[in-house]
Scaffold this motif. Structure first.
Motif, PDB file in Angstrom:
ATOM      1  N   PRO A   1      10.365   9.528 -16.838  1.00  0.00           N
ATOM      2  CA  PRO A   1       9.508   8.901 -15.837  1.00  0.00           C
ATOM      3  C   PRO A   1       8.489   7.951 -16.442  1.00  0.00           C
ATOM      4  O   PRO A   1       8.258   7.949 -17.659  1.00  0.00           O
ATOM      5  CB  PRO A   1       8.820  10.104 -15.180  1.00  0.00           C
ATOM      6  CG  PRO A   1       8.723  11.110 -16.286  1.00  0.00           C
ATOM      7  CD  PRO A   1       9.987  10.925 -17.110  1.00  0.00           C
ATOM      8  N   GLU A   2       7.859   7.184 -15.549  1.00  0.00           N
ATOM      9  CA  GLU A   2       6.847   6.223 -15.954  1.00  0.00           C
ATOM     10  C   GLU A   2       5.668   6.300 -14.983  1.00  0.00           C
ATOM     11  O   GLU A   2       5.802   6.741 -13.842  1.00  0.00           O
ATOM     12  CB  GLU A   2       7.409   4.796 -15.947  1.00  0.00           C
ATOM     13  CG  GLU A   2       8.597   4.573 -16.863  1.00  0.00           C
ATOM     14  CD  GLU A   2       9.166   3.164 -16.746  1.00  0.00           C
ATOM     15  OE1 GLU A   2       8.534   2.330 -16.033  1.00  0.00           O
ATOM     16  OE2 GLU A   2      10.217   2.895 -17.346  1.00  0.00           O
ATOM     17  N   GLY A   3       4.517   5.856 -15.439  1.00  0.00           N
ATOM     18  CA  GLY A   3       3.386   5.642 -14.558  1.00  0.00           C
ATOM     19  C   GLY A   3       2.573   6.876 -14.243  1.00  0.00           C
ATOM     20  O   GLY A   3       2.687   7.919 -14.897  1.00  0.00           O
ATOM     21  N   GLU A   4       1.730   6.768 -13.195  1.00  0.00           N
ATOM     22  CA  GLU A   4       0.775   7.797 -12.834  1.00  0.00           C
ATOM     23  C   GLU A   4       1.036   8.427 -11.468  1.00  0.00           C
ATOM     24  O   GLU A   4       0.461   9.473 -11.165  1.00  0.00           O
ATOM     25  CB  GLU A   4      -0.641   7.216 -12.832  1.00  0.00           C
ATOM     26  CG  GLU A   4      -1.095   6.699 -14.186  1.00  0.00           C
ATOM     27  CD  GLU A   4      -2.508   6.171 -14.154  1.00  0.00           C
ATOM     28  OE1 GLU A   4      -3.046   5.979 -13.036  1.00  0.00           O
ATOM     29  OE2 GLU A   4      -3.086   5.950 -15.229  1.00  0.00           O
ATOM     30  N   TRP A   5       1.848   7.805 -10.639  1.00  0.00           N
ATOM     31  CA  TRP A   5       2.092   8.316  -9.291  1.00  0.00           C
ATOM     32  C   TRP A   5       3.383   9.137  -9.261  1.00  0.00           C
ATOM     33  O   TRP A   5       4.430   8.692  -9.736  1.00  0.00           O
ATOM     34  CB  TRP A   5       2.222   7.180  -8.291  1.00  0.00           C
ATOM     35  CG  TRP A   5       0.916   6.572  -7.888  1.00  0.00           C
ATOM     36  CD1 TRP A   5       0.331   5.468  -8.431  1.00  0.00           C
ATOM     37  CD2 TRP A   5       0.034   7.034  -6.862  1.00  0.00           C
ATOM     38  NE1 TRP A   5      -0.861   5.203  -7.800  1.00  0.00           N
ATOM     39  CE2 TRP A   5      -1.072   6.150  -6.830  1.00  0.00           C
ATOM     40  CE3 TRP A   5       0.082   8.104  -5.958  1.00  0.00           C
ATOM     41  CZ2 TRP A   5      -2.131   6.310  -5.932  1.00  0.00           C
ATOM     42  CZ3 TRP A   5      -0.967   8.263  -5.059  1.00  0.00           C
ATOM     43  CH2 TRP A   5      -2.058   7.378  -5.056  1.00  0.00           C
ATOM     44  N   LEU A   6       3.302  10.337  -8.679  1.00  0.00           N
ATOM     45  CA  LEU A   6       4.467  11.197  -8.467  1.00  0.00           C
ATOM     46  C   LEU A   6       4.793  11.227  -6.990  1.00  0.00           C
ATOM     47  O   LEU A   6       3.948  11.577  -6.159  1.00  0.00           O
ATOM     48  CB  LEU A   6       4.190  12.625  -8.945  1.00  0.00           C
ATOM     49  CG  LEU A   6       5.301  13.637  -8.642  1.00  0.00           C
ATOM     50  CD1 LEU A   6       6.550  13.338  -9.479  1.00  0.00           C
ATOM     51  CD2 LEU A   6       4.830  15.067  -8.876  1.00  0.00           C
TER      52      LEU A   6
ATOM     53  N   SER B   1      -1.935  11.653 -22.285  1.00  0.00           N
ATOM     54  CA  SER B   1      -0.713  12.431 -22.107  1.00  0.00           C
ATOM     55  C   SER B   1       0.450  11.499 -21.795  1.00  0.00           C
ATOM     56  O   SER B   1       0.275  10.396 -21.269  1.00  0.00           O
ATOM     57  CB  SER B   1      -0.879  13.433 -20.967  1.00  0.00           C
ATOM     58  OG  SER B   1      -1.919  14.336 -21.228  1.00  0.00           O
ATOM     59  N   SER B   2       1.658  11.951 -22.091  1.00  0.00           N
ATOM     60  CA  SER B   2       2.851  11.193 -21.731  1.00  0.00           C
ATOM     61  C   SER B   2       3.009  11.182 -20.214  1.00  0.00           C
ATOM     62  O   SER B   2       2.434  12.011 -19.494  1.00  0.00           O
ATOM     63  CB  SER B   2       4.084  11.824 -22.370  1.00  0.00           C
ATOM     64  OG  SER B   2       4.347  13.095 -21.779  1.00  0.00           O
ATOM     65  N   ALA B   3       3.811  10.251 -19.724  1.00  0.00           N
ATOM     66  CA  ALA B   3       4.096  10.203 -18.292  1.00  0.00           C
ATOM     67  C   ALA B   3       4.756  11.494 -17.829  1.00  0.00           C
ATOM     68  O   ALA B   3       4.495  11.978 -16.722  1.00  0.00           O
ATOM     69  CB  ALA B   3       4.985   9.004 -17.973  1.00  0.00           C
ATOM     70  N   LEU B   4       5.609  12.079 -18.685  1.00  0.00           N
ATOM     71  CA  LEU B   4       6.266  13.328 -18.320  1.00  0.00           C
ATOM     72  C   LEU B   4       5.237  14.429 -18.086  1.00  0.00           C
ATOM     73  O   LEU B   4       5.302  15.157 -17.093  1.00  0.00           O
ATOM     74  CB  LEU B   4       7.246  13.755 -19.416  1.00  0.00           C
ATOM     75  CG  LEU B   4       8.086  14.996 -19.106  1.00  0.00           C
ATOM     76  CD1 LEU B   4       9.096  14.713 -18.016  1.00  0.00           C
ATOM     77  CD2 LEU B   4       8.794  15.496 -20.363  1.00  0.00           C
ATOM     78  N   VAL B   5       4.255  14.553 -18.973  1.00  0.00           N
ATOM     79  CA  VAL B   5       3.222  15.580 -18.823  1.00  0.00           C
ATOM     80  C   VAL B   5       2.386  15.312 -17.583  1.00  0.00           C
ATOM     81  O   VAL B   5       2.099  16.223 -16.796  1.00  0.00           O
ATOM     82  CB  VAL B   5       2.339  15.640 -20.087  1.00  0.00           C
ATOM     83  CG1 VAL B   5       1.088  16.486 -19.842  1.00  0.00           C
ATOM     84  CG2 VAL B   5       3.135  16.192 -21.260  1.00  0.00           C
ATOM     85  N   ARG B   6       1.970  14.056 -17.376  1.00  0.00           N
ATOM     86  CA  ARG B   6       1.145  13.720 -16.211  1.00  0.00           C
ATOM     87  C   ARG B   6       1.860  14.053 -14.910  1.00  0.00           C
ATOM     88  O   ARG B   6       1.284  14.671 -14.002  1.00  0.00           O
ATOM     89  CB  ARG B   6       0.789  12.226 -16.216  1.00  0.00           C
ATOM     90  CG  ARG B   6      -0.248  11.819 -17.221  1.00  0.00           C
ATOM     91  CD  ARG B   6      -0.805  10.428 -16.896  1.00  0.00           C
ATOM     92  NE  ARG B   6       0.243   9.424 -16.785  1.00  0.00           N
ATOM     93  CZ  ARG B   6       0.698   8.707 -17.813  1.00  0.00           C
ATOM     94  NH1 ARG B   6       0.214   8.918 -19.029  1.00  0.00           N
ATOM     95  NH2 ARG B   6       1.630   7.799 -17.625  1.00  0.00           N
ATOM     96  N   LEU B   7       3.121  13.656 -14.789  1.00  0.00           N
ATOM     97  CA  LEU B   7       3.817  13.811 -13.510  1.00  0.00           C
ATOM     98  C   LEU B   7       4.296  15.240 -13.292  1.00  0.00           C
ATOM     99  O   LEU B   7       4.197  15.767 -12.180  1.00  0.00           O
ATOM    100  CB  LEU B   7       4.969  12.814 -13.414  1.00  0.00           C
ATOM    101  CG  LEU B   7       4.554  11.337 -13.482  1.00  0.00           C
ATOM    102  CD1 LEU B   7       5.736  10.433 -13.149  1.00  0.00           C
ATOM    103  CD2 LEU B   7       3.394  11.028 -12.562  1.00  0.00           C
TER     104      LEU B   7
END
Length: 279
Positions: A231-236, A189-195
């Motif tokens: 956004p970027e990455g896995e942490w929100l 998933s994109s970072a947007l979807v993940r966060l």
């Protein structure tokens, strides 16, 4: 108080077998897993992963490389049933530089969640780039935190949390991450979807009332997200404020951070009421 799991052993087996929040059943059909289970009722989906899967559907609808999603508004039209559902996506307002999309999550023959999304054209505005939201303290300065365990449900058990100094009821500073992808078997998933798939947690990370006390319930009936930076990455990171008026209405507001700093704001209007009597 929030409904507790009556079949803990079955849930444990389901969690062991589930590798994502959703299974793709083909075309626009999906099935939720135990990781999507809600906190208020065991037979409903949590709005956080619902936000993620609907954002994914909106991203995939007639995508354009020169545009991105900038505002998503979700209206929760009732309990979101666990199990199978479809997502119907359409264009409400086409345009060269501005588009308005709509997605509807349909389960058990009714629309459970309706989302609209503004998609805006991108361009080079680096010469006037500026941010006013204050960044959260770093992830490295945060401590492991089990405060989310106040809430029941499979979604809560699926996430990892850390807390920054200054966190308190009504004023939260929490970092969240999940090891699970939004969908099984596909591309990441994109970072947007993940966060954004974690963003609805804002209403739970700094609740003013303990949901396990059986006193008050305060579900949100909407989620509005304004994304001013990709956004970027896995942490929100959720920097939250919770307001409770005296007439049954509340508001959870948050600045959303990734590890680079703020990238969006969210608002959730709450209906505040006593838990129904057990009798």
């Amino acid at each position: 108080m929030p409904e507790t799991t009556s079949c803990a052993a079955a849930d444990a087996v389901a969690a062991e077998n589930a590798r994502s929040y959703y299974r793709h059943l083909g075309e626009n059909r999906y099935e939720s897993t135990i990781h999507s289970q809600g906190a208020w009722n065991t037979h409903e989906q949590h709005m956080a992963p619902v936000t993620g899967i609907m954002t994914h559907a909106l991203e995939q609808y007639q995508p354009r490389a020169d545009m991105r999603l900038a505002r998503l508004s979700f209206d929760i039209l009732g309990l979101i049933p666990a199990g199978e559902f479809t997502i119907e996506t359409m264009m409400l307002r086409p345009g060269k530089t501005i588009e308005l999309l709509q997605a509807e999550l349909i389960a058990n023959g009714r629309v459970a969640v309706r989302a609209t999304a503004w998609r805006l054209q991108k361009g080079d505005t680096s010469s006037v780039q500026a941010y006013e939201d204050e960044p959260m303290a770093s992830l490295e300065s945060a401590n492991s935190w089990d405060g989310m365990n106040t809430w029941p449900g499979g979604f809560i058990r699926s996430i990892e949390a850390r807390v920054n100094a200054g966190h308190r009821a009504g004023r939260g500073r929490v970092w969240l991450r999940t090891p699970f992808p939004m969908l099984d078997g596909g591309a990441p998933s994109s970072a947007l979807v993940r966060l954004l798939g974690l963003a609805d947690s804002a209403n739970g990370v700094s609740a003013r009332m303990d949901p396990s006390s059986g006193g008050w319930m305060f579900p949100n009936v909407d989620l509005s997200l304004h994304i001013y930076r990709e956004p970027e990455g896995e942490w929100l990171g959720l920097d939250t404020h919770v307001t409770m008026a005296g007439d049954g209405i509340g508001l959870t507001s948050a600045v959303l951070n990734d590890r680079k700093g703020p990238f969006a704001r969210s608002e959730q209007i709450l209906t505040v009421r006593p838990f129904p009597s057990a009798s």
